[in-house]
Motif scaffolding. Structure first.
Motif, PDB file in Angstrom:
ATOM      1  N   ASP A  24       0.833  -1.211   0.000  1.00  0.00           N
ATOM      2  CA  ASP A  24       0.000   0.000   0.000  1.00  0.00           C
ATOM      3  C   ASP A  24       0.866   1.259   0.000  1.00  0.00           C
ATOM      4  O   ASP A  24       0.527   2.257  -0.639  1.00  0.00           O
ATOM      5  N   ALA A  27       2.078   1.774  -3.482  1.00  0.00           N
ATOM      6  CA  ALA A  27       1.035   2.372  -4.321  1.00  0.00           C
ATOM      7  C   ALA A  27       1.062   3.894  -4.190  1.00  0.00           C
ATOM      8  O   ALA A  27       0.930   4.612  -5.184  1.00  0.00           O
ATOM      9  N   ALA A  28       1.261   4.388  -2.983  1.00  0.00           N
ATOM     10  CA  ALA A  28       1.341   5.841  -2.768  1.00  0.00           C
ATOM     11  C   ALA A  28       2.588   6.420  -3.436  1.00  0.00           C
ATOM     12  O   ALA A  28       2.536   7.478  -4.057  1.00  0.00           O
ATOM     13  N   ALA A  30       4.076   5.134  -6.023  1.00  0.00           N
ATOM     14  CA  ALA A  30       3.850   5.040  -7.471  1.00  0.00           C
ATOM     15  C   ALA A  30       3.040   6.234  -7.958  1.00  0.00           C
ATOM     16  O   ALA A  30       3.326   6.797  -9.015  1.00  0.00           O
ATOM     17  N   GLU A  31       2.052   6.637  -7.188  1.00  0.00           N
ATOM     18  CA  GLU A  31       1.246   7.795  -7.560  1.00  0.00           C
ATOM     19  C   GLU A  31       2.113   9.053  -7.610  1.00  0.00           C
ATOM     20  O   GLU A  31       2.013   9.855  -8.540  1.00  0.00           O
ATOM     21  N   ALA A  32       2.988   9.216  -6.629  1.00  0.00           N
ATOM     22  CA  ALA A  32       3.896  10.367  -6.622  1.00  0.00           C
ATOM     23  C   ALA A  32       4.882  10.292  -7.784  1.00  0.00           C
ATOM     24  O   ALA A  32       5.223  11.312  -8.385  1.00  0.00           O
ATOM     25  N   ARG A  34       4.388   9.112 -10.697  1.00  0.00           N
ATOM     26  CA  ARG A  34       3.724   9.504 -11.953  1.00  0.00           C
ATOM     27  C   ARG A  34       3.821  11.012 -12.179  1.00  0.00           C
ATOM     28  O   ARG A  34       3.915  11.464 -13.309  1.00  0.00           O
ATOM     29  N   SER A  35       3.786  11.788 -11.100  1.00  0.00           N
ATOM     30  CA  SER A  35       3.840  13.245 -11.261  1.00  0.00           C
ATOM     31  C   SER A  35       5.266  13.787 -11.178  1.00  0.00           C
ATOM     32  O   SER A  35       5.513  14.921 -11.551  1.00  0.00           O
ATOM     33  N   LEU A  57       3.516  -1.932  -9.515  1.00  0.00           N
ATOM     34  CA  LEU A  57       2.935  -0.586  -9.516  1.00  0.00           C
ATOM     35  C   LEU A  57       4.019   0.464  -9.760  1.00  0.00           C
ATOM     36  O   LEU A  57       3.826   1.414 -10.516  1.00  0.00           O
ATOM     37  N   ASP A  60       5.256   0.215 -13.395  1.00  0.00           N
ATOM     38  CA  ASP A  60       4.264   0.802 -14.291  1.00  0.00           C
ATOM     39  C   ASP A  60       4.308   2.328 -14.238  1.00  0.00           C
ATOM     40  O   ASP A  60       4.163   2.994 -15.258  1.00  0.00           O
ATOM     41  N   ALA A  61       4.507   2.876 -13.046  1.00  0.00           N
ATOM     42  CA  ALA A  61       4.553   4.329 -12.895  1.00  0.00           C
ATOM     43  C   ALA A  61       5.756   4.922 -13.630  1.00  0.00           C
ATOM     44  O   ALA A  61       5.696   6.046 -14.123  1.00  0.00           O
TER      45      ALA A  61
END
Length: 72
Positions: A24, A27-28, A30-32, A34-35, A57, A60-61
């Motif tokens: 988890d 996942a956080a 990975a989100e960061a 992406r940007s 994840l 992929d990012a």
């Protein structure tokens, strides 16, 4: 996420260190990731709690990013 500063044109490296991250948390991150398009290397130092799902994840990012490398 720790990021080592770099001069323009040099690789930017980050690391997730300390062994506390789980899927988890990955996942956080990975989100960061992406940007944050300047990051070219991410090291998962001593994070045995990040399983294949979390690693995927992160991969992929960083997909499509020239020279991106996910290290353990």
């Amino acid at each position: 996420m720790a990021e080592d500063g770099g001069r323009k044109g040099t690789p930017h490296r980050g690391r997730i260190a300390g062994g506390a991250a789980q899927d988890d948390g990955a996942a956080a991150f990975a989100e960061a990731l992406r940007s944050n398009t300047s990051l070219t290397e991410l090291a998962l130092t001593l994070n045995f709690g990040i399983g294949e799902q979390g690693k995927q994840l992160l991969r992929d990012a960083g997909a499509g990013r020239e020279g991106f490398e996910l290290r353990r």
